[in-house]
Structure formats: C-alpha cells, structure tokens
Design a protein around this motif. Structure first.
Motif, mmCIF file in Angstrom:
data_model
loop_
_atom_site.group_PDB
_atom_site.id
_atom_site.type_symbol
_atom_site.label_atom_id
_atom_site.label_comp_id
_atom_site.label_asym_id
_atom_site.label_seq_id
_atom_site.Cartn_x
_atom_site.Cartn_y
_atom_site.Cartn_z
ATOM 1 N N ASP A 1 -4.020 -25.801 -38.444
ATOM 2 C CA ASP A 1 -3.070 -26.902 -38.604
ATOM 3 C C ASP A 1 -3.748 -28.183 -39.108
ATOM 4 O O ASP A 1 -3.105 -29.221 -39.226
ATOM 5 C CB ASP A 1 -2.324 -27.173 -37.303
ATOM 6 C CG ASP A 1 -3.241 -27.603 -36.168
ATOM 7 O OD1 ASP A 1 -4.466 -27.674 -36.366
ATOM 8 O OD2 ASP A 1 -2.708 -27.861 -35.072
ATOM 9 N N HIS A 2 -5.053 -28.105 -39.410
ATOM 10 C CA HIS A 2 -5.828 -29.220 -39.959
ATOM 11 C C HIS A 2 -5.744 -30.469 -39.084
ATOM 12 O O HIS A 2 -5.716 -31.587 -39.577
ATOM 13 C CB HIS A 2 -5.393 -29.533 -41.397
ATOM 14 C CG HIS A 2 -5.445 -28.339 -42.293
ATOM 15 N ND1 HIS A 2 -6.630 -27.773 -42.713
ATOM 16 C CD2 HIS A 2 -4.444 -27.571 -42.814
ATOM 17 C CE1 HIS A 2 -6.362 -26.723 -43.468
ATOM 18 N NE2 HIS A 2 -5.057 -26.570 -43.540
ATOM 19 N N SER A 3 -5.777 -30.248 -37.772
ATOM 20 C CA SER A 3 -5.687 -31.356 -36.823
ATOM 21 C C SER A 3 -7.059 -31.978 -36.547
ATOM 22 O O SER A 3 -7.139 -33.023 -35.921
ATOM 23 C CB SER A 3 -5.082 -30.860 -35.507
ATOM 24 O OG SER A 3 -5.948 -29.903 -34.904
ATOM 25 N N GLY A 4 -8.123 -31.310 -36.977
ATOM 26 C CA GLY A 4 -9.464 -31.798 -36.678
ATOM 27 C C GLY A 4 -10.002 -31.272 -35.367
ATOM 28 O O GLY A 4 -11.086 -31.649 -34.932
ATOM 29 N N SER A 5 -9.237 -30.397 -34.728
ATOM 30 C CA SER A 5 -9.676 -29.765 -33.482
ATOM 31 C C SER A 5 -9.110 -28.345 -33.426
ATOM 32 O O SER A 5 -8.187 -28.010 -34.139
ATOM 33 C CB SER A 5 -9.224 -30.579 -32.271
ATOM 34 O OG SER A 5 -7.820 -30.662 -32.248
ATOM 35 N N ILE A 6 -9.708 -27.547 -32.560
ATOM 36 C CA ILE A 6 -9.305 -26.149 -32.398
ATOM 37 C C ILE A 6 -8.505 -26.027 -31.109
ATOM 38 O O ILE A 6 -8.987 -26.405 -30.040
ATOM 39 C CB ILE A 6 -10.556 -25.230 -32.319
ATOM 40 C CG1 ILE A 6 -11.379 -25.313 -33.597
ATOM 41 C CG2 ILE A 6 -10.179 -23.794 -32.000
ATOM 42 C CD1 ILE A 6 -10.825 -24.597 -34.788
ATOM 43 N N SER A 7 -7.316 -25.485 -31.228
ATOM 44 C CA SER A 7 -6.472 -25.255 -30.049
ATOM 45 C C SER A 7 -6.887 -23.946 -29.385
ATOM 46 O O SER A 7 -7.669 -23.166 -29.947
ATOM 47 C CB SER A 7 -5.005 -25.186 -30.457
ATOM 48 O OG SER A 7 -4.766 -24.017 -31.233
ATOM 49 N N TYR A 8 -6.317 -23.699 -28.219
ATOM 50 C CA TYR A 8 -6.561 -22.436 -27.512
ATOM 51 C C TYR A 8 -6.243 -21.254 -28.432
ATOM 52 O O TYR A 8 -7.033 -20.319 -28.561
ATOM 53 C CB TYR A 8 -5.699 -22.380 -26.242
ATOM 54 C CG TYR A 8 -5.513 -20.982 -25.720
ATOM 55 C CD1 TYR A 8 -6.503 -20.374 -24.962
ATOM 56 C CD2 TYR A 8 -4.367 -20.246 -26.026
ATOM 57 C CE1 TYR A 8 -6.353 -19.076 -24.508
ATOM 58 C CE2 TYR A 8 -4.207 -18.959 -25.570
ATOM 59 C CZ TYR A 8 -5.206 -18.368 -24.813
ATOM 60 O OH TYR A 8 -5.056 -17.086 -24.378
ATOM 61 N N THR A 9 -5.084 -21.291 -29.098
ATOM 62 C CA THR A 9 -4.656 -20.184 -29.973
ATOM 63 C C THR A 9 -5.615 -20.021 -31.143
ATOM 64 O O THR A 9 -5.998 -18.895 -31.487
ATOM 65 C CB THR A 9 -3.229 -20.435 -30.496
ATOM 66 O OG1 THR A 9 -2.366 -20.608 -29.383
ATOM 67 C CG2 THR A 9 -2.730 -19.291 -31.344
ATOM 68 N N GLU A 10 -6.030 -21.127 -31.733
ATOM 69 C CA GLU A 10 -6.959 -21.059 -32.855
ATOM 70 C C GLU A 10 -8.318 -20.530 -32.403
ATOM 71 O O GLU A 10 -8.955 -19.750 -33.122
ATOM 72 C CB GLU A 10 -7.102 -22.445 -33.501
ATOM 73 C CG GLU A 10 -5.844 -22.890 -34.221
ATOM 74 C CD GLU A 10 -5.832 -24.362 -34.592
ATOM 75 O OE1 GLU A 10 -5.150 -24.712 -35.564
ATOM 76 O OE2 GLU A 10 -6.496 -25.174 -33.894
ATOM 77 N N SER B 1 -8.413 -33.291 -21.143
ATOM 78 C CA SER B 1 -7.138 -33.498 -21.815
ATOM 79 C C SER B 1 -6.028 -32.671 -21.175
ATOM 80 O O SER B 1 -6.260 -31.575 -20.692
ATOM 81 C CB SER B 1 -7.290 -33.109 -23.287
ATOM 82 O OG SER B 1 -6.072 -33.164 -23.958
ATOM 83 N N ALA B 2 -4.816 -33.210 -21.219
ATOM 84 C CA ALA B 2 -3.661 -32.469 -20.694
ATOM 85 C C ALA B 2 -3.364 -31.267 -21.588
ATOM 86 O O ALA B 2 -2.970 -30.215 -21.119
ATOM 87 C CB ALA B 2 -2.448 -33.386 -20.623
ATOM 88 N N SER B 3 -3.542 -31.431 -22.891
ATOM 89 C CA SER B 3 -3.397 -30.310 -23.815
ATOM 90 C C SER B 3 -4.724 -30.176 -24.546
ATOM 91 O O SER B 3 -4.931 -30.727 -25.627
ATOM 92 C CB SER B 3 -2.225 -30.565 -24.756
ATOM 93 O OG SER B 3 -2.590 -30.775 -26.060
#
Length: 127
Positions: free
Chosen positions: A39-48, A76-78
C-alpha cells in the motif's frame, strides 16, 4: 548490529569497504521492503509481513507473525513495521535458519534438540 555484520576485525568499526558493503546490504533490504509494502505506506503491516515471510520461504503460523509484530512494533494501537525493524527481523530469521539447517542434516524441517542445544544455538547467533 549491522556494523558488527561487516566488522571484519571485530573492533566495533568498519572501513570504507565495510561501509560500502553495509550500504549495499541496506539498499537491498530497502528494495525488498518496498516490494512488500503493497500500500506504499512506508511501513509493513501484519498482513504484508505474513506475505513477505511466506514468499521468502518461511511457513510460519499467523500467531508467530503476530508475535513478531508485537515484539518489534509494541508502541502502536495498529502496529506496523518500519524498515529498520524489518531488516532486523529478516536478518535474525536468516541467522536462525542457518543455525537450524546445520542441525537439520536430513532436511526434514525437524530436529531433535535439547534445551542446552537450543540455548547454545541461539546464543551463539546473537553474540
């Protein structure tokens, strides 16, 4: 941690060649990080992160991935994982995988391991 990986003399310092190798190493991880940051957010989510580890060949449970996220992104909360933590997780996974493979002579993915063997194997990789 990364300087120690490229410190050939074990002095806590790297020369210009070590720095060049470290820079190349970081750039390779950055490119991989950007590939998995869908998603090009600059961070990796759990799913990523789960997808990244799977594509790297790790067959890990969602619970283990959640443990990694909780351990490396606790504030972080998320929680999402930044590049530095991503590199740390991936290099530690590589080091532990190499240590495991030394014991997995039959390439079955399972090894008989006493507690002392486990502690020795992990401690020698962390020091």
């Amino acid at each position: 941690m990364m300087i120690n990986m490229f410190d050939k003399t074990k002095s806590g310092r790297i020369d210009v060649y070590g720095f060049s190798a470290l820079w190349k190493f970081i750039q390779q991880w950055k490119n991989l990080f950007q590939q998995y940051d869908r998603d090009h957010s600059g961070s990796i989510s759990y799913t990523e992160l789960q997808q990244a580890l799977s594509q790297m060949g790790y067959n890990l449970s969602p619970q283990f991935t959640q443990l990694l996220v909780s351990r490396y992104c606790p504030c972080s909360a998320s929680p999402t994982m930044q590049l530095d933590r991503f590199i740390q997780v991936c290099t530690q996974m590589q080091v532990l995988t190499e240590a495991f493979r030394e014991k997995d002579t039959t390439v079955q993915g399972n090894i008989p391991l006493s507690f002392e063997d486990f502690v020795t194997m992990t401690a020698s990789q962390m020091l």
